[in-house]
Design a protein around this motif. Structure first.
Motif, short mmCIF file in Angstrom:
data_model
loop_
_atom_site.label_atom_id
_atom_site.label_comp_id
_atom_site.label_asym_id
_atom_site.label_seq_id
_atom_site.Cartn_x
_atom_site.Cartn_y
_atom_site.Cartn_z
N ASN A 12 88.52 131.43 -1.16
CA ASN A 12 87.58 132.52 -0.90
C ASN A 12 86.17 132.01 -0.62
O ASN A 12 85.39 132.63 0.11
CB ASN A 12 87.55 133.49 -2.09
N THR A 13 85.84 130.85 -1.20
CA THR A 13 84.51 130.28 -1.02
C THR A 13 84.40 129.41 0.22
O THR A 13 83.43 129.50 0.99
CB THR A 13 84.11 129.45 -2.26
N ASN A 14 85.41 128.53 0.42
CA ASN A 14 85.32 127.52 1.49
C ASN A 14 86.40 127.64 2.55
O ASN A 14 86.45 126.82 3.47
CB ASN A 14 85.39 126.12 0.88
N SER A 15 87.30 128.61 2.41
CA SER A 15 88.44 128.78 3.33
C SER A 15 89.34 127.55 3.36
O SER A 15 90.04 127.31 4.35
CB SER A 15 87.95 129.09 4.75
N LYS A 16 89.32 126.78 2.30
CA LYS A 16 90.23 125.64 2.19
C LYS A 16 90.41 125.26 0.72
O LYS A 16 89.60 125.62 -0.14
CB LYS A 16 89.73 124.44 2.99
N VAL A 17 91.48 124.51 0.47
CA VAL A 17 91.80 124.08 -0.90
C VAL A 17 91.63 122.57 -0.99
O VAL A 17 92.06 121.83 -0.11
CB VAL A 17 93.24 124.46 -1.28
N GLU A 18 90.98 122.11 -2.07
CA GLU A 18 90.79 120.67 -2.30
C GLU A 18 91.48 120.30 -3.61
O GLU A 18 90.91 120.43 -4.70
CB GLU A 18 89.31 120.34 -2.38
N PRO A 19 92.74 119.83 -3.52
CA PRO A 19 93.50 119.49 -4.73
C PRO A 19 92.79 118.50 -5.64
O PRO A 19 92.84 118.61 -6.86
CB PRO A 19 94.79 118.90 -4.17
N ALA A 20 92.10 117.51 -5.04
CA ALA A 20 91.44 116.49 -5.85
C ALA A 20 90.34 117.09 -6.71
O ALA A 20 90.08 116.63 -7.83
CB ALA A 20 90.85 115.40 -4.95
#
Length: 594
Positions: free
Chosen positions: A506-514
């Motif tokens: 919702n914030t960055n339009s992407k997911v960062e697993p790390a």
């Protein structure tokens, strides 16, 4: 999830400043392949690389043994660090200044425990060394001097003696303020229900085991007299893992000599250092391990094996060569014959002869083939053929084509084998051993429990698999969140992960697993979270199958969530009606992945 020791911003800055490919690449030889980097896993022995590192995701995963995580996880697992220690190590590597951190109660307890054990080991080592110089240690000192050790060498290695009284160290440490539980965790005492506490080491010559940072982390002890076992080592403790440490490395790492020489025992290392070969180390009562090979790769790319020349030593050398080859650490074998060990050779022939033996050391491959030849009658055509096949198998293990061809030339010339035939056989064996890695992410052999336990396992598996879909295909997130909220997930950790996935998207339009991994600080949590962040499923399915799979997972999780809410609804009729309506609506859910 436990309380933070550093702020989220600091933890993420340190992680972002340490590229995972660069960090892991300093421990293992990564090869660029497609969208990731691969290597043989540093956490288990394997011949076919199944360890993957993603620069894009800043994550790693092994499809062979299941380990995975971010750069913090790697240091925690590989270096046996706590989370704060991993943050501090990476901050130093990247030149990031860290603020003073406030530890949680649990972290403070663990850190205090580790500090107390290290201090206790230091005190015990000092006490053992003191006893060696007293009347109590007279026989032990005599044993060491008869073995040719000087007073300077004895002091340099901190050698000592544990008294013949089985509670001597126990009483001494008691007088220093340590309690039974601390001594037990340090591996310095044993506790028997009938006889109480007693020393783990007594009436033994003591060899302190010192890590590369010069901290006493454990001990080895050789019995005086005819007692058994002849040698014992410290058990694994919060500060000591025998599979990831090497005796003498604290000194060998400072040597100006080229390479590292592996020996079998403490006395071999000590005698070699005294003779000027101060690059000698030894494993700690076990065969060479993957962890020890990874450790040594930080300090050298040249290794010599000086194992005993008997059958046991030869077998140990062959096992060590196999592991080193998998980690692309070439090794050469020093011939000690006709002497049993390095100490005996040096004592008899002198240091110049050992220098000569180092210069004449043969490559691991030629050593292996030489040992193969000894098992076949070269005058018998059938046995000669079998030997040549085994030699070809050995050569087929060499991955680099130039190196492989050079060895084919050498073996062909040395053993009188037709070069073209040998090359053909090597190629054939190389092809036959090639295979497809089983990358089934969730394939497990688990103990079957009660029907209820099995049902719970399936529910958790559904949650785990769906989260993996969300991480691998971010376009699913806005579709899935229409039907599932974090509170619908039964497992607390999975619930937290889903919440962070939604927030990141919702914030960055992407997911960062790390970045998600940053929020978990224990090794257990890292392993659990990493298990749901694999890079792929190892299978290819079309859009229709994908849509059906995700839809089924969403329905299953939602049904379980509603059922749990119904069980806790009591007599709230309005809530029950709403939940029943939601339950009926589940059947209409369709997730389209296109």
């Amino acid at each position: 999830m436990i309380g933070l020791y550093y702020s989220d911003e600091v933890v993420e800055e340190v992680r972002a400043r340490n590229d995972i490919v660069d960090v892991i690449g300093s421990y293992v030889n990564l090869k660029h392949k497609g969208n990731s980097y691969t290597a043989c896993c540093p956490f288990h022995h394997e011949k076919t690389p199944s360890f993957h590192v993603s620069r894009e995701r800043q994550m790693y995963h092994c499809f062979g043994c299941g380990v995975g995580g971010n750069v913090y996880t790697f240091l925690m697992e590989h270096e046996n660090m706590s989370f704060p220690e991993a943050v501090e190590s990476l901050a130093e590597r990247a030149g990031v200044s860290l603020p003073e951190r406030a530890m949680s109660k649990d972290e403070r307890k663990k850190e205090d425990e580790r500090s107390r054990i290290k201090e206790m080991n230091k005190i015990a080592a000092g006490y053992f060394h003191y006893l060696l110089k007293t009347e109590h240690g007279k026989n032990a000192l005599e044993y060491l001097t008869k073995r040719g050790l000087t007073e300077e060498t004895i002091t340099k290695f901190g050698l000592g003696y544990s008294d013949k009284y089985s509670d001597d160290l126990y009483k001494y440490l008691k007088s220093k303020g340590y309690n039974d539980e601390e001594m037990l965790k340090a591996g310095l005492i044993k506790v028997d229900e009938k006889y109480g506490a007693s020393d783990r080491f007594w009436n033994r010559v003591m060899y302190p085991i010192i890590d590369p940072n010069n901290r006493v982390i454990g001990f080895g002890g050789r019995v005086m007299g005819d007692g058994t076992p002849k040698y014992i080592n410290s058990q694994d403790t919060p500060v000591f893992d025998k599979s990831r440490n090497l005796y003498g490395l604290n000194l060998a790492k400072k040597s100006k000599r080229k390479g590292i020489i592996f020996c079998e025992g403490y006395m071999d290392v000590i005698s070699m250092h005294q003779a000027g070969f101060d690059n000698a180390v030894a494993s700690l009562g076990t065969a060479l391990t993957v962890g020890q090979v990874n450790l040594i790769k930080r300090y050298t790319d040249r290794v010599y094996l000086a194992y005993d020349s008997d059958d046991a030593g030869t077998k140990a050398a062959l096992r060590a060569l196999s592991i080193m080859r998998e980690f692309e650490l070439p090794a050469r074998v020093i011939s000690l014959k006709p002497y049993k060990d390095p100490d005996e050779l040096i004592q008899t022939e002198g240091t110049q002869e050992f220098e000569k033996r180092i210069e004449e050391a043969i490559s691991g491959i030629m050593f292996e083939i030489g040992k193969l030849e000894e098992g076949f009658d070269q005058n018998d055509p059938q046995e000669r053929t079998e030997f040549q096949k085994e030699a070809a198998k050995c050569l087929s293990k060499i991955m680099d084509p130039l190196e492989r061809n050079n060895y084919i030339d050498s073996v062909s010339e040395k053993y009188g084998i037709d070069k073209a035939s040998l090359k053909e056989a090597v190629t054939a064996f190389g092809v036959s051993k090639a295979g497809i890695i089983d990358n089934s992410v969730f394939k497990q052999q688990e103990r079957r429990g009660s029907p209820q336990e099995e049902k719970e396992k399936q529910n958790l598996k559904s949650e785990r698999v769906l989260i993996t879909w969300l991480i691998n295909d971010e376009s699913l997130i806005p579709k899935v969140c229409l039907y599932l909220q974090p509170e619908d997930f039964f497992d607390e950790v999975y619930r937290d992960v889903v919440k962070m996935i939604y927030e990141q998207y919702n914030t960055n339009s992407k997911v960062e697993p790390a970045v998600i991994m940053n929020h978990y600080h224990s090794m257990e949590e890292h392993e659990k979270v990493a298990s749901i962040m694999q890079q792929d499923f190892g299978v290819e399915i079309d859009e229709v199958e994908r849509s059906q799979a995700v839809t089924d997972l969403v329905k299953r999780i939602k049904r379980k969530s509603i059922q749990k809410q119904l069980e806790g609804a009591g007599t709230d009729l309005m809530l029950i009606k709403r939940l029943m309506d939601e339950k009926k609506a589940i059947e209409k859910i369709i997730i389209n992945v296109s």
